[in-house]
Write a protein that holds these residues in place. Sequence first.
Motif, PDB file in Angstrom:
ATOM      1  N   LEU A   1       0.870  -1.311  -0.052  1.00 25.75           N
ATOM      2  CA  LEU A   1      -0.025  -0.114   0.028  1.00 25.75           C
ATOM      3  C   LEU A   1       0.862   1.205   0.261  1.00 25.75           C
ATOM      4  O   LEU A   1       0.389   2.293   0.091  1.00 25.75           O
ATOM      5  CB  LEU A   1      -0.760   0.003   1.222  1.00 25.75           C
ATOM      6  CG  LEU A   1      -1.959  -1.242   1.463  1.00 25.75           C
ATOM      7  CD1 LEU A   1      -2.742  -1.166   2.412  1.00 25.75           C
ATOM      8  CD2 LEU A   1      -2.614  -1.302  -0.122  1.00 25.75           C
ATOM      9  N   LEU A   2       2.109   1.115   0.196  1.00 28.08           N
ATOM     10  CA  LEU A   2       3.153   2.226   0.154  1.00 28.08           C
ATOM     11  C   LEU A   2       3.585   2.563  -1.451  1.00 28.08           C
ATOM     12  O   LEU A   2       4.041   3.390  -1.448  1.00 28.08           O
ATOM     13  CB  LEU A   2       4.153   2.235   1.013  1.00 28.08           C
ATOM     14  CG  LEU A   2       3.846   2.024   2.450  1.00 28.08           C
ATOM     15  CD1 LEU A   2       5.086   1.899   3.149  1.00 28.08           C
ATOM     16  CD2 LEU A   2       2.973   3.340   2.928  1.00 28.08           C
ATOM     17  N   GLN A   3       3.151   1.607  -2.370  1.00 32.89           N
ATOM     18  CA  GLN A   3       3.661   1.955  -3.584  1.00 32.89           C
ATOM     19  C   GLN A   3       2.720   2.620  -4.366  1.00 32.89           C
ATOM     20  O   GLN A   3       1.530   2.523  -3.949  1.00 32.89           O
ATOM     21  CB  GLN A   3       4.094   0.473  -4.445  1.00 32.89           C
ATOM     22  CG  GLN A   3       5.480   0.083  -3.809  1.00 32.89           C
ATOM     23  CD  GLN A   3       6.004  -1.248  -4.527  1.00 32.89           C
ATOM     24  OE1 GLN A   3       5.677  -1.099  -6.047  1.00 32.89           O
ATOM     25  NE2 GLN A   3       6.753  -2.037  -4.103  1.00 32.89           N
ATOM     26  N   THR A   4       3.210   3.037  -5.524  1.00 36.36           N
ATOM     27  CA  THR A   4       1.934   3.754  -6.498  1.00 36.36           C
ATOM     28  C   THR A   4       1.920   2.894  -7.359  1.00 36.36           C
ATOM     29  O   THR A   4       2.745   2.167  -8.417  1.00 36.36           O
ATOM     30  CB  THR A   4       2.743   5.057  -7.098  1.00 36.36           C
ATOM     31  OG1 THR A   4       2.983   5.907  -5.693  1.00 36.36           O
ATOM     32  CG2 THR A   4       1.654   5.850  -7.859  1.00 36.36           C
TER      33      THR A   4
ATOM     34  N   LEU B   1      -6.743   9.237  -9.621  1.00 37.12           N
ATOM     35  CA  LEU B   1      -5.925   9.411  -8.433  1.00 37.12           C
ATOM     36  C   LEU B   1      -5.357   8.262  -7.710  1.00 37.12           C
ATOM     37  O   LEU B   1      -4.355   8.354  -7.238  1.00 37.12           O
ATOM     38  CB  LEU B   1      -6.876  10.326  -7.588  1.00 37.12           C
ATOM     39  CG  LEU B   1      -7.220  11.678  -7.622  1.00 37.12           C
ATOM     40  CD1 LEU B   1      -8.333  11.968  -6.732  1.00 37.12           C
ATOM     41  CD2 LEU B   1      -6.278  12.556  -7.894  1.00 37.12           C
ATOM     42  N   ALA B   2      -6.219   7.268  -7.805  1.00 43.38           N
ATOM     43  CA  ALA B   2      -5.730   5.941  -7.257  1.00 43.38           C
ATOM     44  C   ALA B   2      -4.698   5.365  -8.051  1.00 43.38           C
ATOM     45  O   ALA B   2      -3.917   4.895  -7.474  1.00 43.38           O
ATOM     46  CB  ALA B   2      -6.797   4.962  -7.315  1.00 43.38           C
ATOM     47  N   LEU B   3      -4.555   5.711  -9.274  1.00 44.86           N
ATOM     48  CA  LEU B   3      -3.280   5.240  -9.986  1.00 44.86           C
ATOM     49  C   LEU B   3      -1.940   5.836  -9.988  1.00 44.86           C
ATOM     50  O   LEU B   3      -1.094   5.575  -9.987  1.00 44.86           O
ATOM     51  CB  LEU B   3      -4.036   5.551 -11.694  1.00 44.86           C
ATOM     52  CG  LEU B   3      -2.706   4.993 -12.742  1.00 44.86           C
ATOM     53  CD1 LEU B   3      -2.746   3.279 -12.700  1.00 44.86           C
ATOM     54  CD2 LEU B   3      -3.195   5.451 -14.189  1.00 44.86           C
ATOM     55  N   THR B   4      -2.133   7.253  -9.510  1.00 42.19           N
ATOM     56  CA  THR B   4      -0.955   8.165  -9.591  1.00 42.19           C
ATOM     57  C   THR B   4      -0.641   8.657  -8.031  1.00 42.19           C
ATOM     58  O   THR B   4       0.607   8.944  -7.902  1.00 42.19           O
ATOM     59  CB  THR B   4      -1.294   9.510 -10.219  1.00 42.19           C
ATOM     60  OG1 THR B   4      -2.263  10.195  -9.515  1.00 42.19           O
ATOM     61  CG2 THR B   4      -1.485   9.157 -11.604  1.00 42.19           C
ATOM     62  N   MET B   5      -1.316   7.864  -7.060  1.00 39.98           N
ATOM     63  CA  MET B   5      -0.748   8.220  -5.697  1.00 39.98           C
ATOM     64  C   MET B   5      -0.587   6.931  -4.889  1.00 39.98           C
ATOM     65  O   MET B   5      -0.926   5.696  -5.578  1.00 39.98           O
ATOM     66  CB  MET B   5      -2.184   8.773  -5.131  1.00 39.98           C
ATOM     67  CG  MET B   5      -2.418  10.171  -5.249  1.00 39.98           C
ATOM     68  SD  MET B   5      -3.773  10.931  -4.322  1.00 39.98           S
ATOM     69  CE  MET B   5      -3.912  12.693  -4.809  1.00 39.98           C
ATOM     70  N   PRO B   6      -0.003   7.076  -3.954  1.00 37.91           N
ATOM     71  CA  PRO B   6       0.505   5.660  -3.117  1.00 37.91           C
ATOM     72  C   PRO B   6      -0.978   4.859  -2.900  1.00 37.91           C
ATOM     73  O   PRO B   6      -2.104   5.198  -2.803  1.00 37.91           O
ATOM     74  CB  PRO B   6       0.822   6.252  -1.908  1.00 37.91           C
ATOM     75  CG  PRO B   6       1.447   7.489  -1.944  1.00 37.91           C
ATOM     76  CD  PRO B   6       0.609   8.243  -3.000  1.00 37.91           C
ATOM     77  N   GLY B   7      -0.617   3.397  -3.126  1.00 36.84           N
ATOM     78  CA  GLY B   7      -1.819   2.562  -3.033  1.00 36.84           C
ATOM     79  C   GLY B   7      -2.815   2.697  -2.179  1.00 36.84           C
ATOM     80  O   GLY B   7      -3.937   2.400  -2.134  1.00 36.84           O
ATOM     81  N   ALA B   8      -2.129   3.209  -0.851  1.00 38.59           N
ATOM     82  CA  ALA B   8      -3.136   3.366   0.453  1.00 38.59           C
ATOM     83  C   ALA B   8      -4.324   4.287   0.187  1.00 38.59           C
ATOM     84  O   ALA B   8      -5.273   4.305   0.625  1.00 38.59           O
ATOM     85  CB  ALA B   8      -2.369   3.588   1.663  1.00 38.59           C
ATOM     86  N   ILE B   9      -4.176   5.355  -0.670  1.00 38.05           N
ATOM     87  CA  ILE B   9      -5.054   6.274  -1.012  1.00 38.05           C
ATOM     88  C   ILE B   9      -6.215   5.714  -1.814  1.00 38.05           C
ATOM     89  O   ILE B   9      -7.289   5.877  -1.734  1.00 38.05           O
ATOM     90  CB  ILE B   9      -4.432   7.495  -1.754  1.00 38.05           C
ATOM     91  CG1 ILE B   9      -3.466   8.306  -0.802  1.00 38.05           C
ATOM     92  CG2 ILE B   9      -5.484   8.385  -2.330  1.00 38.05           C
ATOM     93  CD1 ILE B   9      -3.884   8.971   0.274  1.00 38.05           C
ATOM     94  N   GLY B  10      -5.856   5.078  -3.056  1.00 34.93           N
ATOM     95  CA  GLY B  10      -6.690   4.578  -3.858  1.00 34.93           C
ATOM     96  C   GLY B  10      -7.431   3.342  -2.948  1.00 34.93           C
ATOM     97  O   GLY B  10      -8.457   2.871  -3.048  1.00 34.93           O
TER      98      GLY B  10
END
Length: 330
Positions: free
Chosen positions: A189-192, A246-255
């Motif tokens: 979840l920390l990766q984009t 946004l979920a594609l370009t932000m850290p996985g935790a955001i998406g």
Amino acid sequence: MDIFNFLGSIFGYILYFFYMILQNYGLAIIVFTILVRAAMFPLNIKQQRSSAASGRIAEKQKELSVKYANDKEKYQEELEKLYAAEGASPSTGCLTTLIPFPIMLGLYYAIIYPLSNALHLASSSINAATMMLNQIPGISSSFSTRFVELEVVRNFDTLKPYLSSVWTADEIASVDKFAHSCNFLGLDLLQTPWGGQAILWIIPILCLLIGVGTQVYSMFANEAMRSQQGCMKVTMLLMPLLTAYLALTMPGAIGFYWMISNLATFAQVFVTNKFYSRDHVIANREARRIARREKEEALVPEIPLAERRVITSENVRNQGTANRQKKKKK
């Protein structure tokens, strides 16, 4: 952006609380999301009731617009009275639409600054670690951006030997434990997703599918939404596309948060349309009106029988006089 960083610090405490209980950052995000949606549920119900009331007053609003076509100020005054009388609020829908954005931005700051806003390490410790890492040949380039805290957590296994000289044993143990809790069902979840694990693409894809599904269901279940113009429907479908981006370009935790939020939103839409539909709200309002009228009538003292006979006789006599006068006119 200080206000969003402040929100990020608050959300970080909440996430950390659930993380300490569940020992997994992904599960903490799920519980946090459910908590947020539950807090917003009364607003969703209020919006549904307001929407039903708006449908009832549509015709009256048209009459006001014709009656006060040349007096806009009077029209607005009468329109506000009408909304107040019917229990409707034209701003409720805007409020429930706008609230998720500051929440997402606050969560974004909680995630990109995990050392400050999630683990709440001292700023002096974070600055010392950053300065030290920026001086190490070969890895310093990775820590020259504002995502330095995220990079430290994500690469903690590699960086741990270097950080032992500037951090206490408790700080290292805390970050190490946190770094290993950010994997949820194989998702880091920390990766984009963009440029990260291929499996992370499932997050923006599900964000898009669930978001579109929620909007389509809402259109079919809500009469007011079905009657909207085509451009309004297209605008509503743009929101799932935005969240997917946004979920594609932000850290996985955001998406991941947005994906769980979309699922919770679908559940809320289903519940509100089932138990707070326009027809249901109107029927309840009519039932309350009848009950209130019956209660008011019950408080009126009963007229004695003798007086009722006198009133009936007078009504009959008056009706007879009126009929005779009509015959004379003919």
